[in-house]
Design a protein around this motif. Structure first.
Motif: not given
Length: 243
Positions: A122-126
């Motif tokens: 989720a953090y990578v995508d964000h």
């Protein structure tokens, strides 16, 4: 802030000094086997992800992460203390260094690792990161215990030459310089640290040598995952958890 909640566990980014202190305590217990506080100057530069059991609030897993705008900032990373990373200075996209990953000793529930990777996904995508990297550690400093694993890394998972880290640390095990053994695939995967196994399943690659880290009592390899190269099926699984 809660970032994910799945079944028995929830993940969130540390929001207060006591959250970071709890992560440092878990790290010391996981890495050294006794109570204490594992801390260094990089903690203040990083965000800290916590995975907790919902009912008890017990911290069961943690890791820290440092976003970099591009490879031009690679010298700021923790890994740059141990590896000569000038090849990655030319990486043009955003990067995230993931480090100090640990799970509370004695816990084997696979959902812990699953939600940790879901939170990182989720953090990578964000952030739009294009490369995830870090140091994946083998417990202890005796390379002979891991010959099947290192032979497999040499045969299948070395970094592309354009990104290959070079030697910087004073003591290293150059596992790619010569044949170690004919690896037993099953034994090799059993000896791989869980974090490294996950990196490899995502198409990750490693340095051609392991650093002998006497302070942490580990052998570690530089590990990178190019986000665009993660197999589509693996991406769907990770995003299913992250979503």
């Amino acid at each position: 802030m809660i970032t994910l909640c799945r079944g028995r566990y929830q993940s969130r980014i540390a929001a207060a000094p006591e959250d970071v202190a709890a992560a440092q305590a878990l790290r010391h217990l996981a890495f050294h086997g006794v109570a204490g506080s594992d801390c260094d100057s990089f903690d203040s530069l990083c965000g800290h992800m916590l995975v907790e059991e919902v009912r008890s609030g017990q911290l069961v897993c943690c890791f820290r992460f440092m976003p970099l705008r591009s490879g031009s900032e690679i010298g700021r990373s923790y890994a740059a203390q141990f590896y000569e990373l000038s090849a990655l200075a030319g990486f043009s996209g955003p990067m995230i260094e993931m480090g100090r990953f640990c799970i509370r000793p004695g816990l084997t529930d696979p959902d812990i690792l699953r939600i940790a990777w879901g939170a990182m996904t989720a953090y990578v995508d964000h952030t739009g990161a294009e490369l995830l990297f870090g140091c994946a550690s083998f417990p202890g400093t005796d390379s002979q215990e891991y010959l099947d694993a290192f032979a497999t890394l040499n045969a299948r998972h070395l970094a592309p030459p354009r990104w290959q880290p070079r030697v910087k640390a004073p003591e290293v095990f150059r596992f790619a310089q010569g044949p170690l053994c004919t690896p037993d695939p099953r034994k090799a995967m059993l000896r791989m640290p869980p974090l490294l196994r996950t990196y490899l399943m995502m198409g990750g690659w490693v340095s051609d040598h392991a650093v002998v880290d006497m302070q942490m009592n580990t052998l570690h390899v530089f590990t990178g995952v190019e986000i665009a190269a993660i197999p589509p099926a693996r991406k769907r699984l990770l995003r299913a958890v992250a979503g």
